[in-house]
Design a protein around this motif. Structure first.
Motif: not given
Ligand SMILES: NC(=O)c1ccc[n+]([C@@H]2O[C@H](COP(=O)([O-])OP(=O)(O)OC[C@H]3O[C@@H](n4cnc5c(N)ncnc54)[C@H](O)[C@@H]3O)[C@@H](O)[C@H]2O)c1
Ligand SMILES: O=C(O)C(=O)C[C@@H](O)[C@H](O)[C@H](O)COP(=O)(O)O
Length: 541
Positions: A484-512
């Motif tokens: 239930v926890s993870w601590d092996n990466g920086s927030f910046d790296d995580v956000v960069a990958l979240m922008h490649k998520d298929k739910k993202a649109r343009g520069n907008t991050l989208r979550f469920v």
């Protein structure tokens, strides 16, 4: 189904309900009860005598009460008298039993054999007079009712009682979920022991060649599939791919395209993907792309592939930039989830699969969560070698069926993921980033588990979800042995990958996220400080 009979057997007089039902119970190590015998105990005389003294309506009342008592209290195999399902109140009770997950088996014998058995020994008030003519007349009225009520039909023609009992056990372990909807050629997800035997039925007679794509780790099961396919007359190409995510690459797909070309695969030939979700994703991708699409069947062998990856037609591979970035929506001709394959599944990979099961409970089916809670200890201690034929198998089969139903609901209504289907991505926005940052050493289901806690925290921070539901995520997942926890990466790296998520649109991050259990909503472009704070919260153990 936690309470009530393991199975209820209905059918015509002489069908062998008592003999076969008793055999089935003994094979399963369960008690057996026959309603007619129990009624005679209750009324203190034979049924013939009771018919003569009190008449059929009085008998049916006694019968109805006894059946209701047994439905609430008896955990074994329960055989009903032939006329019992004709009573409307009994029909209601049986429908309730089936709706609650019960197995109502219609035992269908060859009419000549059943008549002969029914006449043997006499003592059947319903067959007074010309017994064969009476039997046939009753059959005409009763058969449609039995067939409508039962969710399992077992034909016993030419079988010994032992064979019929074994067949009943196999069939009661079978569960089917149908996937339909716009743009989908309907197909079934069949769940049960021995489902690999259905491969020729699902492939049909058009393919001459079948590419059987699998990993080395499931050799025992692919050997069985190959034998089944060869016996059915297919020319089988056995294709072994690298394990897990190493198999989901363009190089692996290219190697298979080369083989298909060399071996003369045409558009009417087929692909079978047998293995975990990585293998079925890759096999589906090959099927979708070879000659712009050939028939394929998925045979998932991990819990995660059974509950999620094998259904819905998301096929694909990873690229160096991220997870599942290349692929297509391409629907299988069928999915055969053979529970026997779970016998070799390692504990950690089984537990990983519970991450997607819990996800489906969080977004859509709270009963999944209730089952997970009730059986957390047994599920966490899963041991494939000691799994088949145990009550845990039934629990797991129910979890698989329920989770596939959640998947089928979303896929059937939104195959191409225009909105509703995105809810299946709950927990994946962070989950996929974790997998990538961990170089796929973290298992998918584990990453999704952490991802759901992150999504719950984000929902809480943005005013969607109560704190206690966030903590419920942590408690339930931990009780199943999931991280239930993870601590092996920086927030910046995580956000960069979240922008490649298929739910993202343009520069907008989208979550469920959830509004409450069972009520997912889209959360587009939330404040970055909330995203960062949610991330901080899942870093703490
Ligand atoms: N297409 C979809 O809709 C969808 C949905 C969920 C997940 N996925 C994908 O599925 C993959 C995860 O699936 P997974 O958890 O099955 O991982 P996996 O395919 O990597 O399998 C896990 C491991 O278990 C082994 N294994 C599988 N079945 C076994 C068995 N019966 N006996 C012994 N070993 C066995 C595999 O060889 C592998 O080493 C990810 O790539 C994920 O992206 C796809
Ligand atoms: O079927 C879907 O849709 C899902 O999102 C199911 C997910 O559990 C699954 O992991 C899927 O592979 C994720 O797809 P992706 O589009 O986010 O790569």
């Amino acid at each position: 189904m936690d309470e009530g009979p393991y199975a209820i057997v209905i059918g015509m007089m002489g069908a062998g309900k008592t003999r076969v039902g008793r055999e089935m119970a003994s094979m399963l190590g369960l008690p057996f009860a026959d309603a007619d015998i129990e009624i005679e105990k209750r009324i203190g005389c034979t049924i013939s005598e009771f018919f003569a003294s009190d008449g059929e309506p009085a008998f049916r009342d006694v019968e109805r009460d006894l059946i209701d008592d047994f439905l609430g209290s008896f955990g074994g195999v329960f055989a009903l008298g032939g006329g019992a399902p004709m009573t409307p109140a009994v029909q209601d009770s049986l429908r309730g039993y089936v709706d609650g997950g019960g197995k109502l088996v219609y035992l269908m014998a060859d009419p000549a054999e059943a008549m002969e058995r029914a006449n043997r020994g006499g003592g059947r008030p319903m067959l007074d007079g010309d017994a064969n003519a009476r039997w046939k007349a009753l059959y005409d009225v009763r058969h449609p009712v039995y067939a409508e009520l039962a969710n399992v039909v077992v034909r016993t023609h030419g079988m010994t009682p032992q064979m019929a009992a074994k067949r009943m056990i196999d069939m009661t372990n079978e569960r089917t979920v149908n996937v339909t909807g716009a743009g989908i050629e309907p197909y079934a997800v069949e769940i049960g022991e021995g489902m690999l035997g259905q491969l020729p039925n699902v492939l049909g007679d058009k393919p001459v060649r079948v590419a059987l794509i699998h990993t080395q780790s499931v050799r025992r099961h692919s050997d069985r599939a190959r034998t089944i396919l060869r016996k059915a007359g297919y020319d089988v190409s056995d294709i072994v791919i690298p394990d897990a995510e190493q198999g989901k690459t363009i190089d692996v797909a290219d190697g298979i395209w080369q083989r298909l070309g060399d071996e003369g695969f045409t558009r009417s030939d087929a692909v079978v993907g047998l293995g975990g979700g990585a293998c079925t994703d890759l096999a589906g991708f090959v099927a979708a792309t070879w000659m712009r699409g050939v028939r394929y069947v998925n045979c998932p062998t991990s819990l995660l592939a059974m509950v999620d990856a094998s259904t819905g037609g998301k096929t694909g591979i990873n690229t160096p930039q991220g997870k599942n970035l290349v692929g297509s929506f391409y629907t299988p001709a069928g999915v055969l989830a053979d529970l026997r394959t779970l016998a070799t599944l390692p504990n950690d990979i089984f537990v990983e699969g519970l991450g997607e099961v819990a996800k489906s409970g969080f977004i859509h089916d709270p009963e999944i969560l209730a089952i997970l809670e009730r059986h957390a200890g047994e599920l966490r201690d899963f041991d494939g070698a000691d799994f088949l034929g145990t009550p845990l198998e039934d629990t797991v089969a129910e979890l698989i069926e329920r989770t596939v139903r959640v998947k089928a609901y979303h896929v059937s209504n939104d195959l191409r993921e225009a909105g509703l289907r995105e809810f299946l991505n709950y927990g994946h926005t962070l989950g996929h980033a974790i997998e990538k940052l961990e170089h796929f050493r973290w298992r998918h289901g584990n990453a999704v588990a952490v991802g759901t806690v992150f999504a719950a925290e984000l929902a809480n921070l943005t005013g969607h979800l109560d704190r206690d539901v966030v903590e419920y995520h942590r408690e339930l997942l931990s009780s199943l042995g999931l991280p239930v926890s993870w601590d092996n990466g920086s927030f910046d790296d995580v956000v960069a990958l979240m922008h490649k998520d298929k739910k993202a649109r343009g520069n907008t991050l989208r979550f469920v996220v959830l509004d409450s259990i069972g009520h997912p909503v889209h959360l587009d472009n939330p404040p970055m400080d909330a995203v960062e704070e949610a991330f901080e919260r899942i870093r703490r153990p």
